[in-house]
Motif scaffolding. Structure first.
Motif, PDB file in Angstrom:
ATOM      1  N   GLU A 132       0.827  -1.210   0.000  1.00  0.00           N
ATOM      2  CA  GLU A 132       0.000   0.000   0.000  1.00  0.00           C
ATOM      3  C   GLU A 132       0.863   1.261   0.000  1.00  0.00           C
ATOM      4  OE1 GLU A 132      -3.233  -0.284  -0.233  1.00  0.00           O
ATOM      5  OE2 GLU A 132      -3.739   1.850  -0.077  1.00  0.00           O
ATOM      6  N   ILE A 133       1.981   1.198   0.689  1.00  0.00           N
ATOM      7  CA  ILE A 133       2.851   2.374   0.788  1.00  0.00           C
ATOM      8  C   ILE A 133       4.237   1.994   0.283  1.00  0.00           C
ATOM      9  CG2 ILE A 133       3.996   3.964   2.384  1.00  0.00           C
ATOM     10  CD1 ILE A 133       1.504   3.686   4.187  1.00  0.00           C
ATOM     11  N   ARG A 134       4.715   2.739  -0.706  1.00  0.00           N
ATOM     12  CA  ARG A 134       6.048   2.489  -1.282  1.00  0.00           C
ATOM     13  C   ARG A 134       6.934   3.683  -0.977  1.00  0.00           C
ATOM     14  NH1 ARG A 134       6.649  -2.701  -3.329  1.00  0.00           N
ATOM     15  NH2 ARG A 134       4.565  -3.430  -3.837  1.00  0.00           N
ATOM     16  N   ILE A 135       8.106   3.403  -0.484  1.00  0.00           N
ATOM     17  CA  ILE A 135       9.037   4.488  -0.178  1.00  0.00           C
ATOM     18  C   ILE A 135      10.354   4.185  -0.872  1.00  0.00           C
ATOM     19  CG2 ILE A 135      10.298   5.677   1.664  1.00  0.00           C
ATOM     20  CD1 ILE A 135       7.793   4.855   3.430  1.00  0.00           C
ATOM     21  N   THR A 136      10.772   5.079  -1.731  1.00  0.00           N
ATOM     22  CA  THR A 136      11.997   4.856  -2.501  1.00  0.00           C
ATOM     23  C   THR A 136      12.822   6.143  -2.509  1.00  0.00           C
ATOM     24  OG1 THR A 136      10.876   5.490  -4.555  1.00  0.00           O
ATOM     25  CG2 THR A 136      10.923   3.136  -4.024  1.00  0.00           C
ATOM     26  N   GLY A 137      13.973   6.062  -3.138  1.00  0.00           N
ATOM     27  CA  GLY A 137      14.792   7.252  -3.342  1.00  0.00           C
ATOM     28  C   GLY A 137      15.967   7.337  -2.388  1.00  0.00           C
ATOM     29  N   ALA A 138      16.844   8.284  -2.717  1.00  0.00           N
ATOM     30  CA  ALA A 138      18.063   8.473  -1.927  1.00  0.00           C
ATOM     31  C   ALA A 138      17.797   9.516  -0.850  1.00  0.00           C
ATOM     32  CB  ALA A 138      19.199   8.918  -2.845  1.00  0.00           C
ATOM     33  N   TRP A 139      17.288   9.068   0.259  1.00  0.00           N
ATOM     34  CA  TRP A 139      16.950   9.981   1.352  1.00  0.00           C
ATOM     35  C   TRP A 139      18.218  10.455   2.050  1.00  0.00           C
ATOM     36  CZ3 TRP A 139      11.998  11.584   2.821  1.00  0.00           C
ATOM     37  CH2 TRP A 139      10.940  10.959   2.157  1.00  0.00           C
ATOM     38  N   THR A 143      16.597  15.887   3.293  1.00  0.00           N
ATOM     39  CA  THR A 143      15.293  15.613   2.673  1.00  0.00           C
ATOM     40  C   THR A 143      14.313  15.063   3.713  1.00  0.00           C
ATOM     41  OG1 THR A 143      16.111  13.460   1.903  1.00  0.00           O
ATOM     42  CG2 THR A 143      16.130  15.281   0.318  1.00  0.00           C
ATOM     43  N   TYR A 147      10.741  16.680   4.616  1.00  0.00           N
ATOM     44  CA  TYR A 147       9.510  15.885   4.585  1.00  0.00           C
ATOM     45  C   TYR A 147       8.755  15.999   5.913  1.00  0.00           C
ATOM     46  CZ  TYR A 147       6.664  11.789   5.460  1.00  0.00           C
ATOM     47  OH  TYR A 147       5.638  10.971   5.852  1.00  0.00           O
ATOM     48  N   VAL A 345       9.984   7.157   7.874  1.00  0.00           N
ATOM     49  CA  VAL A 345       8.930   7.733   7.021  1.00  0.00           C
ATOM     50  C   VAL A 345       7.769   6.747   6.895  1.00  0.00           C
ATOM     51  CG1 VAL A 345       8.389   8.509   4.676  1.00  0.00           C
ATOM     52  CG2 VAL A 345      10.538   9.211   5.765  1.00  0.00           C
ATOM     53  N   GLU A 349       3.792   7.320   7.694  1.00  0.00           N
ATOM     54  CA  GLU A 349       2.756   7.153   6.663  1.00  0.00           C
ATOM     55  C   GLU A 349       1.780   6.026   7.014  1.00  0.00           C
ATOM     56  OE1 GLU A 349       2.094   8.875   3.869  1.00  0.00           O
ATOM     57  OE2 GLU A 349       3.664  10.344   4.236  1.00  0.00           O
TER      58      GLU A 349
ATOM     59  N   MET B   1      13.517  23.552   0.830  1.00  0.00           N
ATOM     60  CA  MET B   1      13.485  22.308   0.047  1.00  0.00           C
ATOM     61  C   MET B   1      12.030  21.893  -0.151  1.00  0.00           C
ATOM     62  SD  MET B   1      15.439  18.786   0.935  1.00  0.00           S
ATOM     63  CE  MET B   1      16.974  19.659   1.215  1.00  0.00           C
ATOM     64  N   VAL B   3       8.498  20.101  -0.816  1.00  0.00           N
ATOM     65  CA  VAL B   3       7.878  18.781  -0.738  1.00  0.00           C
ATOM     66  C   VAL B   3       6.639  18.859  -1.624  1.00  0.00           C
ATOM     67  CG1 VAL B   3       6.805  17.085   0.783  1.00  0.00           C
ATOM     68  CG2 VAL B   3       8.730  18.474   1.607  1.00  0.00           C
ATOM     69  N   ALA B  75      17.856   8.404  -6.857  1.00  0.00           N
ATOM     70  CA  ALA B  75      16.441   8.768  -7.066  1.00  0.00           C
ATOM     71  C   ALA B  75      15.966   9.782  -6.020  1.00  0.00           C
ATOM     72  CB  ALA B  75      15.578   7.512  -6.999  1.00  0.00           C
ATOM     73  N   ILE B  76      14.976  10.547  -6.426  1.00  0.00           N
ATOM     74  CA  ILE B  76      14.365  11.537  -5.538  1.00  0.00           C
ATOM     75  C   ILE B  76      13.608  10.795  -4.426  1.00  0.00           C
ATOM     76  CG2 ILE B  76      12.642  13.410  -5.455  1.00  0.00           C
ATOM     77  CD1 ILE B  76      15.166  13.977  -7.173  1.00  0.00           C
ATOM     78  N   PRO B  77      13.746  11.215  -3.165  1.00  0.00           N
ATOM     79  CA  PRO B  77      12.940  10.605  -2.093  1.00  0.00           C
ATOM     80  C   PRO B  77      11.446  10.679  -2.431  1.00  0.00           C
ATOM     81  CG  PRO B  77      14.653  11.970  -1.143  1.00  0.00           C
ATOM     82  CD  PRO B  77      14.681  12.226  -2.635  1.00  0.00           C
ATOM     83  N   LEU B  78      10.816   9.529  -2.423  1.00  0.00           N
ATOM     84  CA  LEU B  78       9.436   9.453  -2.913  1.00  0.00           C
ATOM     85  C   LEU B  78       8.611   8.527  -2.034  1.00  0.00           C
ATOM     86  CD1 LEU B  78       7.516  10.126  -5.408  1.00  0.00           C
ATOM     87  CD2 LEU B  78       8.227   7.898  -6.304  1.00  0.00           C
ATOM     88  N   VAL B  80       4.840   6.722  -2.225  1.00  0.00           N
ATOM     89  CA  VAL B  80       3.663   6.473  -3.048  1.00  0.00           C
ATOM     90  C   VAL B  80       2.645   5.717  -2.207  1.00  0.00           C
ATOM     91  CG1 VAL B  80       2.752   5.370  -5.121  1.00  0.00           C
ATOM     92  CG2 VAL B  80       5.039   6.382  -5.150  1.00  0.00           C
ATOM     93  N   VAL B  88      10.338  14.732  -2.276  1.00  0.00           N
ATOM     94  CA  VAL B  88      11.117  15.793  -1.642  1.00  0.00           C
ATOM     95  C   VAL B  88      12.229  16.165  -2.615  1.00  0.00           C
ATOM     96  CG1 VAL B  88      12.386  16.517   0.403  1.00  0.00           C
ATOM     97  CG2 VAL B  88      10.671  14.707   0.592  1.00  0.00           C
TER      98      VAL B  88
END
Lengths: 474, 124
Positions: A132-139, A143, A147, A345, A349, B1, B3, B75-78, B80, B88
């Motif tokens: 249901e919740i996907r968290i990706t990216g270079a945190w 950032t 957030y 995060v 969420e 920054m 969001v 990749a951008i912190p995301l 979904v 962000v």
């Protein structure tokens, strides 16, 4: 001949173990169907309807759309019971008469069976969150800070509170408000017990910072200041009982799910960082929602209503929100690396999602309880079509004696209840019911909590599985 | 920054935030990544490129190959959640100007080696 994938045999075996433990757990006298709607100062007795277990399949995790179905309610009731075997719960009075229950609740085999059930139920109820919740990216720390700052601002800016709107718009505002307090009671009367699972161990300064939040919740050792004591005062003021899980049967699936979620992420210490996000959400969102709850109670019950519990949280959670971010979330990222950010995060969420689900479920329940007469009136045209043969739904017939209580439950689709003889009081909430006499009945809406008690020497009634009452009328 | 919250595009993958271009990469594991859509060579539109056999996006302007792996690594912190996405943006000074998603076909695997490749080395 079919071939088995690696691990399939062991999973099958494990589920058999689960089923065996489930039947044994349900066989305890603690979990038999009660004869009353409320649980009288006995935190060990839980209505979990064990007679239905054999029809339920907990092997495949629930999808989001199934979270309010019956198997979810059953799994949530079971899981909270298992989790609370870790908490010391004592009745307020008459302990000697309850001592046998006390020992049965905490000792083997009940305890051991619960430990077998727990991981299956957790997977069954919470696996949906991963998809249901996907968290990706270079945190990065920057950032993450952006957030959380944005998320906090959104929490504090939002004036919309669907649950409060539902109460204030209800046909019976006092009943809706009490129903809301009952949902909170499941967690608030054992307040912070779930999070206290994280107090033990050794993890540096974070441990001491978390302890500060917990000692606030526990009133610094002063019983009158303990938050659960303040909440008891609230319950008492609104003519509700103060003992733990007195209103067990009136918890909605989503309320139990939210409660179980915090137990899940705190009991499993590999989810500690997820917990940090979740507690940040809870402490932050409470600043605003507790003020709204206090306003709602004053609006419904009068300006001099008891609201100290909520006002205390408006105040202290301003501190807790800041403390959790500045002294737990940000230091955790500094100390344990950016790899923990997605977990934090995710916790934020997930708890937000579950809180939204709880709001939505509660609003639906208020609407359902308000429309008792409406759903009763829908009986006649649908039953007429069944008599004419236009509709031919599956039917079950029940014959029950006076005072027979049907423990609250939900159905996965709409049903039609038709009374052939006698009288049934059909409950949609604590003390709120619609009497149904011979020839009458009601539509039972999908996923809506209800129960029944027979109010005649005998009652014969039929339950038709109509699935969608609107389709039946079209 | 900034969001930025937006509705996940269903039939295309370009996300324009302020004046910066990003695109969504969906992996077999159902994860979704929001990656930089600007070719490091001459600023070409990577979202219009194709993925070659080595797993690199081939920029349609000069054939520069940019490995998807390196785009995903940065990749951008995301987040979904259903159809809602929150990103962000750390490196877009103009991102506060708003966002948009524009239609074009999603990245696809090239059947043949792209023509007109330039000789510049691959991105790291």
């Amino acid at each position: 001949m079919t071939s088995q994938q690696p691990g399939e045999a062991s999973r099958t075996l494990d589920y058999e173990l689960f089923q065996s433990a489930l039947q044994a757990f349900g066989g305890s006298h603690l979990f038999r169907d009660p004869e009353d709607w409320i649980n009288h100062d006995n935190p060990y007795r839980r209505a979990i309807r064990p007679q239905v277990f054999r029809y339920l399949d907990f092997s495949k995790p629930l999808a989001r759309a199934q979270l309010l179905d019956y198997s979810s309610l059953a799994a949530n009731r079971l899981l909270l019971t298992v989790y609370e075997q870790d908490f010391l719960l004592l009745p307020q009075k008459d302990f000697p008469a309850k001592r046998a229950d006390y020992e049965a609740f905490y000792q083997d085999p009940t305890k051991m069976q619960g430990e077998v059930l727990r991981p299956f139920l957790e997977r069954y109820l919470f696996a949906f969150l991963d998809s249901e919740i996907r968290i990706t990216g270079a945190w990065t720390a920057r950032t993450a800070a952006a957030y959380f700052e944005d998320a906090r601002a959104r929490c504090l800016a939002s004036d919309d509170n669907p649950a409060m709107n539902a109460i204030l718009g209800s046909a019976d505002r006092e009943h809706a408000a009490r129903t809301f307090l009952i949902q909170l009671a499941g967690d608030f009367l054992v307040e912070s017990s779930a999070m206290a699972r994280n107090l033990l161990g050794s993890y540096g300064p974070l441990q001491s910072e978390l302890f500060k939040v917990v000692i606030d919740e526990f009133g610094y050792g002063v019983y009158e200041k303990k938050h659960s004591t303040l909440f008891q005062r609230i319950l008492r003021h609104y003519d509700l009982h103060t003992d733990v899980h007195c209103y067990w049967q009136f918890y909605l699936s989503s309320s139990l799910l939210l409660n179980n979620y915090y137990n899940w992420i705190c009991r499993d210490h590999s989810r500690f960082f997820r917990y940090l996000g979740a507690i940040y959400f809870a402490e932050t969102t409470f600043i605003k929602t507790c003020q709204q709850m206090a306003d709602m109670l004053r609006s419904v019950f009068g300006a001099d209503s008891e609201v100290e519990y909520f006002l205390e949280h408006v105040h202290i959670d301003g501190h807790h929100s800041r403390m959790v971010y500045d002294r737990l979330v940000a230091p955790a990222i500094d100390e344990f690396g950016v790899e923990v950010i997605p977990d934090i995060v995710r916790g934020f969420e997930e708890s937000k999602l579950l809180a939204e689900l709880a709001d939505s479920d509660f609003c639906e329940q208020v609407s359902w309880a308000d429309q008792g007469e409406h759903f009763k009136a829908l009986h006649d045209p649908i039953f007429q079509r069944i008599q004419q043969g236009t509709l031919q739904p599956p039917v079950q017939t029940f014959v029950e004696p006076r005072h027979e209580l049907s423990v609250t439950h939900v159905h996965d689709g709409d049903e039609l209840c038709h009374i052939e003889s006698g009288t049934m009081n059909f409950y949609t909430g604590l003390g709120r019911y619609t009497p149904l006499h011979a020839g009458e009945g009601t539509v039972i809406q999908r996923n809506r909590l209800h129960g029944a008690i027979i109010d005649s020497d005998e009652c014969v009634y039929h339950i038709y599985t109509i699935r969608d009452h609107e389709a039946c009328l079209s | 920054m900034p969001v930025v919250t937006f509705t996940m595009p269903r039939h295309h993958d370009l996300v324009v935030i302020g004046e910066s271009r990003y695109f969504l990469v969906r992996t077999g594991g159902q994860d979704v990544f929001l990656v930089n859509g600007v070719c490091p060579h001459r600023g070409g539109p990577l979202h219009l490129g194709e993925v070659d056999e080595t797993g690199a996006v081939v920029c349609p302007w000069h054939g520069r190959r940019v490995p998807l792996k390196s785009l995903i690594r940065r990749a951008i912190p995301l987040i979904v959640h259903g159809h809602r996405a929150t990103a962000v943006i750390a490196d877009a000074a103009d991102a506060g100007a708003g966002h948009d998603t524009r239609t074009h076909a999603p990245l696809r695997l090239a059947r043949t080696a792209p023509r007109g490749s330039c000789n510049t080395p691959q991105c790291p």
